[in-house]
Every structure is written in C-alpha cells, then in structure tokens.
Design a protein around this motif. Structure first.
Motif, PDB file in Angstrom:
ATOM      1  N   GLY A  92      -0.440  24.946 -18.765  1.00 50.28           N
ATOM      2  CA  GLY A  92       0.045  25.842 -17.830  1.00 50.28           C
ATOM      3  C   GLY A  92       1.317  25.342 -17.205  1.00 50.28           C
ATOM      4  O   GLY A  92       1.634  24.377 -17.296  1.00 50.28           O
ATOM      5  N   TYR A  93       2.019  26.400 -16.640  1.00 49.57           N
ATOM      6  CA  TYR A  93       3.496  26.006 -15.872  1.00 49.57           C
ATOM      7  C   TYR A  93       3.484  26.636 -14.752  1.00 49.57           C
ATOM      8  O   TYR A  93       3.198  27.767 -14.331  1.00 49.57           O
ATOM      9  N   ASP A  94       4.087  25.822 -13.682  1.00 48.89           N
ATOM     10  CA  ASP A  94       4.529  26.382 -12.423  1.00 48.89           C
ATOM     11  C   ASP A  94       5.904  26.954 -12.664  1.00 48.89           C
ATOM     12  O   ASP A  94       6.362  27.043 -13.547  1.00 48.89           O
ATOM     13  N   CYS A  95       6.695  27.625 -11.554  1.00 51.96           N
ATOM     14  CA  CYS A  95       7.826  28.034 -11.362  1.00 51.96           C
ATOM     15  C   CYS A  95       9.171  27.241 -12.181  1.00 51.96           C
ATOM     16  O   CYS A  95       9.732  27.548 -13.021  1.00 51.96           O
ATOM     17  N   SER A  96       9.156  26.084 -11.553  1.00 51.49           N
ATOM     18  CA  SER A  96      10.065  25.022 -11.692  1.00 51.49           C
ATOM     19  C   SER A  96       9.928  24.481 -13.182  1.00 51.49           C
ATOM     20  O   SER A  96      10.772  24.019 -13.896  1.00 51.49           O
ATOM     21  N   GLY A  97       8.622  24.301 -13.688  1.00 52.41           N
ATOM     22  CA  GLY A  97       8.085  23.647 -14.704  1.00 52.41           C
ATOM     23  C   GLY A  97       8.797  24.627 -15.708  1.00 52.41           C
ATOM     24  O   GLY A  97       8.791  24.231 -17.086  1.00 52.41           O
ATOM     25  N   THR A  98       8.393  26.185 -15.687  1.00 58.81           N
ATOM     26  CA  THR A  98       8.679  27.015 -16.696  1.00 58.81           C
ATOM     27  C   THR A  98      10.433  26.879 -16.870  1.00 58.81           C
ATOM     28  O   THR A  98      10.850  26.944 -17.913  1.00 58.81           O
ATOM     29  N   VAL A  99      11.267  26.924 -15.895  1.00 61.30           N
ATOM     30  CA  VAL A  99      12.779  26.776 -15.877  1.00 61.30           C
ATOM     31  C   VAL A  99      13.033  25.674 -16.476  1.00 61.30           C
ATOM     32  O   VAL A  99      13.834  25.450 -17.468  1.00 61.30           O
ATOM     33  N   SER A 100      12.388  24.440 -16.062  1.00 62.36           N
ATOM     34  CA  SER A 100      12.651  23.145 -16.741  1.00 62.36           C
ATOM     35  C   SER A 100      12.309  23.173 -18.385  1.00 62.36           C
ATOM     36  O   SER A 100      13.391  22.591 -18.972  1.00 62.36           O
ATOM     37  N   GLY A 137      10.552  26.414  -2.262  1.00 66.54           N
ATOM     38  CA  GLY A 137       9.209  26.846  -2.678  1.00 66.54           C
ATOM     39  C   GLY A 137       8.999  27.610  -4.127  1.00 66.54           C
ATOM     40  O   GLY A 137       8.100  27.773  -4.449  1.00 66.54           O
ATOM     41  N   HIS A 138      10.296  27.948  -4.656  1.00 66.77           N
ATOM     42  CA  HIS A 138      10.342  28.742  -5.679  1.00 66.77           C
ATOM     43  C   HIS A 138      11.667  28.781  -6.762  1.00 66.77           C
ATOM     44  O   HIS A 138      12.743  28.420  -6.223  1.00 66.77           O
ATOM     45  N   ALA A 139      11.590  28.870  -7.910  1.00 69.87           N
ATOM     46  CA  ALA A 139      12.703  28.808  -8.667  1.00 69.87           C
ATOM     47  C   ALA A 139      12.474  29.929 -10.018  1.00 69.87           C
ATOM     48  O   ALA A 139      11.381  30.124 -10.215  1.00 69.87           O
ATOM     49  N   PHE A 140      13.487  30.491 -10.293  1.00 66.39           N
ATOM     50  CA  PHE A 140      13.402  31.297 -11.352  1.00 66.39           C
ATOM     51  C   PHE A 140      14.882  31.313 -12.037  1.00 66.39           C
ATOM     52  O   PHE A 140      15.899  30.889 -11.494  1.00 66.39           O
ATOM     53  N   ALA A 141      14.820  31.765 -13.346  1.00 64.56           N
ATOM     54  CA  ALA A 141      16.242  31.831 -14.160  1.00 64.56           C
ATOM     55  C   ALA A 141      16.344  33.213 -14.563  1.00 64.56           C
ATOM     56  O   ALA A 141      15.600  33.814 -15.100  1.00 64.56           O
ATOM     57  N   ILE A 142      17.805  33.474 -14.652  1.00 66.87           N
ATOM     58  CA  ILE A 142      18.370  34.628 -15.389  1.00 66.87           C
ATOM     59  C   ILE A 142      18.829  33.857 -16.605  1.00 66.87           C
ATOM     60  O   ILE A 142      19.925  33.226 -16.223  1.00 66.87           O
ATOM     61  N   ILE A 143      18.456  34.185 -17.888  1.00 69.83           N
ATOM     62  CA  ILE A 143      19.096  33.776 -19.113  1.00 69.83           C
ATOM     63  C   ILE A 143      19.625  35.047 -19.740  1.00 69.83           C
ATOM     64  O   ILE A 143      18.549  35.815 -20.329  1.00 69.83           O
ATOM     65  N   ALA A 144      21.011  35.124 -20.201  1.00 68.27           N
ATOM     66  CA  ALA A 144      21.497  36.094 -20.919  1.00 68.27           C
ATOM     67  C   ALA A 144      20.791  37.461 -20.326  1.00 68.27           C
ATOM     68  O   ALA A 144      20.801  38.439 -21.374  1.00 68.27           O
ATOM     69  N   GLY A 145      20.790  37.838 -18.977  1.00 68.18           N
ATOM     70  CA  GLY A 145      20.499  38.922 -18.559  1.00 68.18           C
ATOM     71  C   GLY A 145      19.081  39.243 -18.233  1.00 68.18           C
ATOM     72  O   GLY A 145      18.690  40.328 -17.693  1.00 68.18           O
ATOM     73  N   LEU A 146      18.222  38.324 -18.828  1.00 65.32           N
ATOM     74  CA  LEU A 146      16.746  38.569 -18.616  1.00 65.32           C
ATOM     75  C   LEU A 146      16.278  37.476 -17.452  1.00 65.32           C
ATOM     76  O   LEU A 146      16.519  36.455 -17.783  1.00 65.32           O
ATOM     77  N   ARG A 147      15.146  37.781 -16.693  1.00 67.07           N
ATOM     78  CA  ARG A 147      14.717  36.848 -15.622  1.00 67.07           C
ATOM     79  C   ARG A 147      13.480  36.150 -16.285  1.00 67.07           C
ATOM     80  O   ARG A 147      12.740  36.846 -16.848  1.00 67.07           O
ATOM     81  N   ILE A 178      17.947  36.979  -1.762  1.00 65.87           N
ATOM     82  CA  ILE A 178      18.210  36.208  -0.587  1.00 65.87           C
ATOM     83  C   ILE A 178      17.218  35.012  -0.155  1.00 65.87           C
ATOM     84  O   ILE A 178      15.905  35.243  -0.348  1.00 65.87           O
ATOM     85  N   GLY A 179      17.683  33.925   0.429  1.00 68.93           N
ATOM     86  CA  GLY A 179      17.129  32.690   0.458  1.00 68.93           C
ATOM     87  C   GLY A 179      17.078  31.789  -0.680  1.00 68.93           C
ATOM     88  O   GLY A 179      16.461  30.972  -0.620  1.00 68.93           O
ATOM     89  N   PHE A 180      17.780  32.190  -1.795  1.00 64.43           N
ATOM     90  CA  PHE A 180      17.704  31.422  -3.145  1.00 64.43           C
ATOM     91  C   PHE A 180      19.189  30.995  -2.990  1.00 64.43           C
ATOM     92  O   PHE A 180      19.954  31.304  -2.722  1.00 64.43           O
ATOM     93  N   ARG A 181      19.381  29.836  -3.773  1.00 61.43           N
ATOM     94  CA  ARG A 181      20.585  29.116  -4.120  1.00 61.43           C
ATOM     95  C   ARG A 181      20.685  29.457  -5.654  1.00 61.43           C
ATOM     96  O   ARG A 181      19.824  29.126  -6.300  1.00 61.43           O
ATOM     97  N   ALA A 182      21.857  29.991  -5.873  1.00 59.65           N
ATOM     98  CA  ALA A 182      22.273  30.075  -7.230  1.00 59.65           C
ATOM     99  C   ALA A 182      23.033  29.025  -7.881  1.00 59.65           C
ATOM    100  O   ALA A 182      24.001  28.576  -7.265  1.00 59.65           O
ATOM    101  N   ARG A 183      22.501  28.384  -8.974  1.00 51.20           N
ATOM    102  CA  ARG A 183      23.172  27.394  -9.572  1.00 51.20           C
ATOM    103  C   ARG A 183      23.246  27.396 -11.246  1.00 51.20           C
ATOM    104  O   ARG A 183      22.496  28.187 -11.763  1.00 51.20           O
ATOM    105  N   HIS A 184      24.214  26.743 -11.817  1.00 50.78           N
ATOM    106  CA  HIS A 184      24.491  27.015 -13.148  1.00 50.78           C
ATOM    107  C   HIS A 184      24.796  25.574 -13.823  1.00 50.78           C
ATOM    108  O   HIS A 184      25.329  24.994 -13.053  1.00 50.78           O
ATOM    109  N   PRO A 185      24.443  25.700 -15.153  1.00 48.07           N
ATOM    110  CA  PRO A 185      25.045  24.321 -15.855  1.00 48.07           C
ATOM    111  C   PRO A 185      26.670  24.542 -16.285  1.00 48.07           C
ATOM    112  O   PRO A 185      27.001  25.828 -16.505  1.00 48.07           O
ATOM    113  N   LEU A 186      27.235  23.296 -16.257  1.00 48.94           N
ATOM    114  CA  LEU A 186      28.708  23.458 -16.855  1.00 48.94           C
ATOM    115  C   LEU A 186      28.829  24.015 -17.964  1.00 48.94           C
ATOM    116  O   LEU A 186      28.201  23.841 -18.934  1.00 48.94           O
ATOM    117  N   GLY A 187      29.530  25.017 -17.899  1.00 51.28           N
ATOM    118  CA  GLY A 187      29.765  25.721 -19.037  1.00 51.28           C
ATOM    119  C   GLY A 187      28.955  26.952 -19.705  1.00 51.28           C
ATOM    120  O   GLY A 187      29.178  27.496 -20.760  1.00 51.28           O
TER     121      GLY A 187
END
Length: 188
Positions: A92-100, A137-147, A178-187
């Motif tokens: 099973g995966y938690d939020c950041s484990g899923t994104v990772s 407390g939480h992380a999620f990702a938007i990848i090519a327009g899907l969350r 709101i309350g989240f920081r947006a980050r992205h990989p270089l390129g």
C-alpha cells in the motif's frame, strides 16, 4: 478385452500428462498476471480511462509517460501510512509514497521523499508537465493534467467509481491548493 484395456490405458495417459504439464509450467495455475498495458493517447494531456487508469499523452516526454505508466500500477493498492518509503514495491502507499513511486519510475528522484521533503524538492512553482503540491501533512501531483492523489478532495463525480476511492488514484478534478507549495522537476 485387450482393446478395452488399451483404450482405458490410453485415456488415462491423455488425461494425466496434460494436467502434469500445466502444473509444472504454470505455478499460478494457468493465470497470467501482468502490469497494466501502457496506453498512449494523442495530444498533450493525459486521459482518464473508464477503468481508472491514465493514458499518457503522445506529446509528453518519455519521463512523463514513465511516471504515468508507473502510477497506473498503484491503482488497486490501498492507502497505507508510510507505504512506499521503506520499500518502493509495497502492499500500500501513502500520499508521498505514491508521488515518489511515479517520480522514481521517471528517474526524477533517487529515493522516496516524504511530504515535507517535497516542499524543498525541485524548483518553485508549477511545471509544464509535472507539479508536486505538498505541505507537512500531504502531497499530490498533477501529471500531464491529471491529479495523482490518495485523497478524494475535490471529487464530485462518480462516473469512474475508482476516482472516488481512497488510496493512490487518478482524478480529473483539481483540488484547492491553498496551504500547499508547488514544486516541479527541472525541465518538466
């Protein structure tokens, strides 16, 4: 009588040997288990498919496609606190484990990160293809327009039932950031 005996022996051989061959060659009892087939759709946006998996956009870089294909493998996994951190392949995966998991497959990180670490990872702001939103407390990702998220926040439609479930899932609906920081990989 010899013909009946010969027919009986022959019938037994036909029944016994194929069953033995199947048992020896297929430890799963004949069932085939495989990962979801990678599906690519035209365009620059990922597409949510009826089974809850995502089709990667044909115009996306290979790393983005790899992240989507990897995340598709997690869709039947439950939410598990700490899941995906001690071992990448987990039950099973938690939020950041899923994104990772998705970012590891894309070779955009070297080891799993927790949600606080994602707050400092990569570059500030949204990316063109991948944006990771995180807070302590939480992380999620938007990848090519899907969350890609373990939370059902923002889900209002149940057209694709899987999107309303808890655990690693693709969602079309964006959520409040709101309350989240947006980050992205270089390129990306």
């Amino acid at each position: 009588m010899p013909r009946v005996l010969a027919l009986l022996v022959f019938s037994c051989l036909v029944v016994v040997f194929p069953a033995t061959a199947v048992a020896e060659t297929s430890p799963t009892g004949g069932s085939q288990y495989s990962d979801p087939a990678p599906i690519v759709a035209p365009g620059a946006k990922a597409t949510l498919l009826p089974d809850g998996t995502a089709a990667a956009p044909a115009e996306a870089p290979p790393q983005v496609q790899a992240a989507i294909f990897a995340a598709n493998k997690l869709l039947d996994k439950p939410y598990k606190y700490g899941g995906g951190h001690a071992k990448v392949e987990d039950s099973g995966y938690d939020c950041s484990g899923t994104v990772s998991y998705a970012l590891l497959a894309a070779k955009l990180i070297k080891s799993p990160l927790d949600s606080s670490s994602f707050m400092r990872w990569g570059l500030k702001g949204p990316g063109a293809w991948i944006t990771v939103y995180s807070n302590p407390g939480h992380a999620f990702a938007i990848i090519a327009g899907l969350r890609l998220d373990t939370s059902t926040a923002g889900v209002v439609s149940r057209t694709i039932a899987r999107t309303a479930e808890r655990g690693p899932r693709w969602r079309v609906a964006l959520r409040r950031v709101i309350g989240f920081r947006a980050r992205h990989p270089l390129g990306f």
